[in-house]
Design a protein around this motif. Structure first.
Motif, mmCIF file in Angstrom:
data_model
loop_
_atom_site.group_PDB
_atom_site.id
_atom_site.type_symbol
_atom_site.label_atom_id
_atom_site.label_comp_id
_atom_site.label_asym_id
_atom_site.label_seq_id
_atom_site.Cartn_x
_atom_site.Cartn_y
_atom_site.Cartn_z
ATOM 1 N N LEU A 105 8.332 5.882 -5.160
ATOM 2 C CA LEU A 105 7.899 4.726 -5.945
ATOM 3 C C LEU A 105 7.038 5.126 -7.142
ATOM 4 O O LEU A 105 6.352 4.298 -7.726
ATOM 5 C CB LEU A 105 7.155 3.727 -5.068
ATOM 6 N N GLY A 165 -5.547 5.539 -4.120
ATOM 7 C CA GLY A 165 -4.292 5.155 -3.484
ATOM 8 C C GLY A 165 -4.304 3.736 -2.940
ATOM 9 O O GLY A 165 -5.351 3.171 -2.611
ATOM 10 N N GLY A 166 -3.093 3.180 -2.876
ATOM 11 C CA GLY A 166 -2.918 1.832 -2.353
ATOM 12 C C GLY A 166 -3.259 1.727 -0.871
ATOM 13 O O GLY A 166 -3.669 0.663 -0.397
ATOM 14 N N SER A 167 -3.076 2.828 -0.149
ATOM 15 C CA SER A 167 -3.414 2.802 1.277
ATOM 16 C C SER A 167 -4.889 2.498 1.455
ATOM 17 O O SER A 167 -5.273 1.648 2.263
ATOM 18 C CB SER A 167 -3.112 4.167 1.919
ATOM 19 N N ASN A 170 -5.658 -1.056 0.681
ATOM 20 C CA ASN A 170 -5.369 -1.945 1.811
ATOM 21 C C ASN A 170 -6.460 -1.847 2.881
ATOM 22 O O ASN A 170 -6.750 -2.820 3.571
ATOM 23 C CB ASN A 170 -3.998 -1.623 2.411
ATOM 24 N N HIS A 205 3.826 -1.824 4.397
ATOM 25 C CA HIS A 205 3.463 -0.409 4.318
ATOM 26 C C HIS A 205 2.618 -0.018 5.532
ATOM 27 O O HIS A 205 1.777 -0.793 5.989
ATOM 28 C CB HIS A 205 2.679 -0.160 3.027
ATOM 29 N N GLY A 260 6.604 -6.934 -2.757
ATOM 30 C CA GLY A 260 7.385 -5.727 -3.055
ATOM 31 C C GLY A 260 7.211 -4.736 -1.916
ATOM 32 O O GLY A 260 6.323 -3.888 -1.956
ATOM 33 N N THR A 262 7.919 -1.558 0.499
ATOM 34 C CA THR A 262 8.179 -0.179 0.103
ATOM 35 C C THR A 262 9.667 0.171 0.165
ATOM 36 O O THR A 262 10.193 0.810 -0.744
ATOM 37 C CB THR A 262 7.359 0.761 1.001
ATOM 38 N N ASP A 287 -0.657 -7.174 -0.592
ATOM 39 C CA ASP A 287 -0.397 -5.793 -0.970
ATOM 40 C C ASP A 287 0.712 -5.795 -2.026
ATOM 41 O O ASP A 287 1.899 -5.856 -1.700
ATOM 42 C CB ASP A 287 0.013 -4.992 0.275
ATOM 43 N N ALA A 289 0.986 -3.285 -4.163
ATOM 44 C CA ALA A 289 0.942 -1.902 -4.655
ATOM 45 C C ALA A 289 2.209 -1.605 -5.447
ATOM 46 O O ALA A 289 2.162 -1.072 -6.552
ATOM 47 C CB ALA A 289 0.814 -0.931 -3.482
ATOM 48 N N TRP A 290 3.334 -1.996 -4.904
ATOM 49 C CA TRP A 290 4.614 -1.715 -5.544
ATOM 50 C C TRP A 290 4.989 -2.817 -6.545
ATOM 51 O O TRP A 290 5.209 -2.560 -7.714
ATOM 52 C CB TRP A 290 5.687 -1.520 -4.459
ATOM 53 N N ASN A 316 -1.002 -1.042 -7.638
ATOM 54 C CA ASN A 316 -0.971 0.361 -8.078
ATOM 55 C C ASN A 316 -0.315 0.490 -9.450
ATOM 56 O O ASN A 316 0.925 0.502 -9.529
ATOM 57 C CB ASN A 316 -0.106 1.206 -7.123
ATOM 58 N N HIS A 318 0.209 3.094 -10.862
ATOM 59 C CA HIS A 318 1.029 4.319 -10.869
ATOM 60 C C HIS A 318 2.432 4.086 -10.298
ATOM 61 O O HIS A 318 3.242 5.000 -10.275
ATOM 62 C CB HIS A 318 0.322 5.494 -10.175
ATOM 63 N N LYS A 319 2.718 2.882 -9.875
ATOM 64 C CA LYS A 319 4.069 2.619 -9.369
ATOM 65 C C LYS A 319 4.915 1.945 -10.455
ATOM 66 O O LYS A 319 5.341 2.624 -11.368
ATOM 67 C CB LYS A 319 3.980 1.831 -8.081
HETATM 68 C C1 LIG Z 1 3.075 2.857 -2.000
HETATM 69 C C2 LIG Z 1 2.605 1.688 -1.236
HETATM 70 C C3 LIG Z 1 1.335 1.679 -0.657
HETATM 71 C C4 LIG Z 1 0.475 2.896 -0.611
HETATM 72 O O1 LIG Z 1 0.032 3.300 -1.843
HETATM 73 P P1 LIG Z 1 -0.446 4.825 -2.053
HETATM 74 O O2 LIG Z 1 -1.004 4.822 -3.414
HETATM 75 O O3 LIG Z 1 0.775 5.677 -1.897
HETATM 76 O O4 LIG Z 1 -1.456 5.102 -0.986
HETATM 77 C C5 LIG Z 1 0.909 0.520 -0.056
HETATM 78 N N1 LIG Z 1 1.696 -0.569 -0.020
HETATM 79 C C6 LIG Z 1 2.930 -0.589 -0.549
HETATM 80 C C7 LIG Z 1 3.745 -1.846 -0.473
HETATM 81 C C8 LIG Z 1 3.434 0.545 -1.164
HETATM 82 O O5 LIG Z 1 4.684 0.541 -1.647
#
Ligand SMILES: *Cc1c(COP(=O)(O)O)cnc(C)c1O
Length: 509
Positions: A105, A165-167, A170, A205, A260, A262, A287, A289-290, A316, A318-319
């Protein structure tokens, strides 16, 4: 003196004061830096990202170990040797900036993002206090404020942070939700609260479960809600499970929805989930992130309708927005929860009697101490493209995904996993000729399951593209191609499909 000499002037001042470092050494270092940067631009940024170069130079661990001397040694290397090391490291690393790296991603190399990242590293800040990182402190607040406004929260509301990071973002949602309802946990820990339960979908995720474990809530208390056939959270099952938890004597406190997912790229029904969160007094985290990047497109932001009802959001850059790794944010509608929940007031760093307004010392709302300024690369990209540029980028990604989807839908040998993808993930099986027309045979699925790993091996060994695969529930191994590089166009979509056929047509399973 070159025009862009700010850094060099700063260095000179330091050099004058440093009696151990002669000007000869400066010119030696300068020469090395210039040669290294040239090498990076030539070999890494451009040399390896043209369509004709390989995405990956596959090598087994023994080969890499013999190609690169990985062991730290007692004696120093010369500059020439170091430049060779740079080239070798690049050679055996995966070329994630290559247009045909569509495996994850994140992908592509944005020149402005890259320079922002290099500038960050050249300045080497740590964003905990205004004293040490004045520009970045203000820049973070500004970018986070703008992102909150794009989410749709009222002007002036809320708070936010950049996260590793998205983790982790969360995880902040879990921590903030718990602190919001049970502020005593800050000092008394998990002993001060009832048995807490949170909910997320089975296709969410894995970080929500992982961080629930990390926070002492326990993975069993992260309840997985069923999804429908498109991968969206089943709202009836959510309510059922909330009630089951209450009946069992547990206390629900949080729902993490996904905008969105993963693998499937599905958007949970946010408005309906928000309704249940209100009904049961639960924190509502999204979430994104994506999928968050889609908020920047007038055409696609409807996918996240209802996100403005959330208490907090993970997004994120970066995605989908293709900022360099890592660039993740945690945004929230509430003020002060981040600070109240996480501050520790270390006296050696956050002195309250400093001569300036210490409300700008924002570091104490994070769980990190030293922290990279991940904001700069994203801010710099934003300056370079404008919001309009991000919107065009997003629209192009969705257009490519649709083109690819429509192309393989009518092409022999491709079978789609879901018929209406929502995001830029496209999921499919490649069915080699040996399996075509055998869908009704009892061992079809078992055989199909073996195709993706074989095809992936060929793809990686040739280095012609990188596309990931996975099984999911009772679906056998399928490919997931993910578009988030707007350097790709329709011709590339056909390339991908052709490559699958070229690599896969003689696979026998
Ligand atoms: C990628 C992703 C994450 C985690 O993000 P990281 O930056 O890789 O830690 C969390 N939730 C979703 C839906 C993602 O796609």
């Amino acid at each position: 003196m070159p025009a862009d000499s700010t850094l060099i002037v700063a260095g000179e001042e330091r050099l004058e004061k440093n009696q151990f470092q002669s000007l000869a050494e400066r010119s030696k270092h300068e020469d090395f830096l210039r040669r290294a940067v040239d090498l990076l631009v030539e070999r890494v940024v451009f040399g390896r990202s043209s369509r004709t170069s390989k995405v990956v130079e596959w090598a087994v661990p023994e080969e890499i170990k013999s190609a690169i001397d990985l062991t730290p040694r007692d004696s120093p290397l010369s500059h020439d040797e170091l430049l060779k090391v740079i080239a070798d490291v690049a050679r055996y690393s995966v070329n994630t900036g290559h247009p045909y790296f569509v495996n994850q991603l994140f992908s592509s190399v944005d020149p402005y993002g890259l320079i922002g990242q290099w500038l960050t590293d050249a300045l080497n800040p740590s964003v905990y206090t205004y004293e040490v990182a004045p520009v970045f402190t203000l820049m973070e607040e500004e970018v986070l404020r703008e992102m909150r406004s794009i989410v749709g929260w009222p002007e002036g509301a809320g708070d936010g942070i950049f996260c590793p990071g998205g983790s982790i973002a969360n995880g902040y949602a879990i921590s903030c939700a718990r602190h919001y309802f049970y502020p005593d946990t800050k000092s008394k820990g998990v002993y001060a609260v009832p048995k807490l339960v949170l909910f997320t979908s089975e296709l969410a995720h894995y970080s929500t479960k992982k961080l629930a474990t990390f926070m002492g809530i326990g993975s069993d208390n992260c309840v997985m809600v069923n999804c429908d056939e498109r991968g969206k959270m089943d709202i009836e099952d959510l309510e059922l499970k909330i009630n089951e938890a209450i009946e069992s004597g547990a206390t629900p406190f949080l729902v993490t929805a996904t905008a969105g997912t993963t693998v499937f790229g599905a958007f949970d029904p946010l408005v309906a989930i928000s309704g249940l969160c209100k009904k049961y007094n639960l924190w509502f985290h999204v979430d994104a992130a994506w999928g968050g990047g889609a908020l920047m497109s007038r055409k696609h932001r409807h996918l996240l309708a209802g996100i403005e009802l959330a208490d907090s959001v993970t997004w994120n850059p970066h995605k989908l927005l293709a900022a360099p790794q890592q660039c993740s944010t945690f945004l929230m509608r509430h003020k002060n929860v981040l600070k109240d929940g996480h501050s520790c007031e270390a006296k050696y760093l956050f002195q309250k009697d400093k001569f300036y307004d210490t409300s700008y010392d924002t570091g104490d709302k994070h769980i990190q101490c030293g922290r990279r300024a991940d904001v700069l690369k994203f801010w710099f990209m934003w300056k370079a493209k404008g919001s309009e540029g991000f919107e065009m980028h997003i629209d192009k990604l969705f257009d490519n995904a649709k083109y690819f989807f429509d192309h393989i839908r009518q092409r022999e040998g491709f079978e789609l996993v879901i018929d209406k993808p929502e995001c830029t993930n496209v999921l499919f099986w490649y069915v080699p000729p040996c399996l075509r027309g055998r869908e009704n045979e009892p061992d079809y699925k078992e055989r199909l399951h073996k195709v993706a790993p074989k095809l992936k091996e060929r793809m990686i060994k040739e280095g012609s593209m990188m596309v990931t695969y996975q099984p999911q529930g009772n679906l056998v191994n399928f490919f997931r191609i993910v578009f988030q590089s707007s350097a790709l166009d329709h011709k590339d979509m056909v390339y991908f499909a052709n490559e699958f056929e070229r690599l896969g047509k003689d696979i026998v399973v």
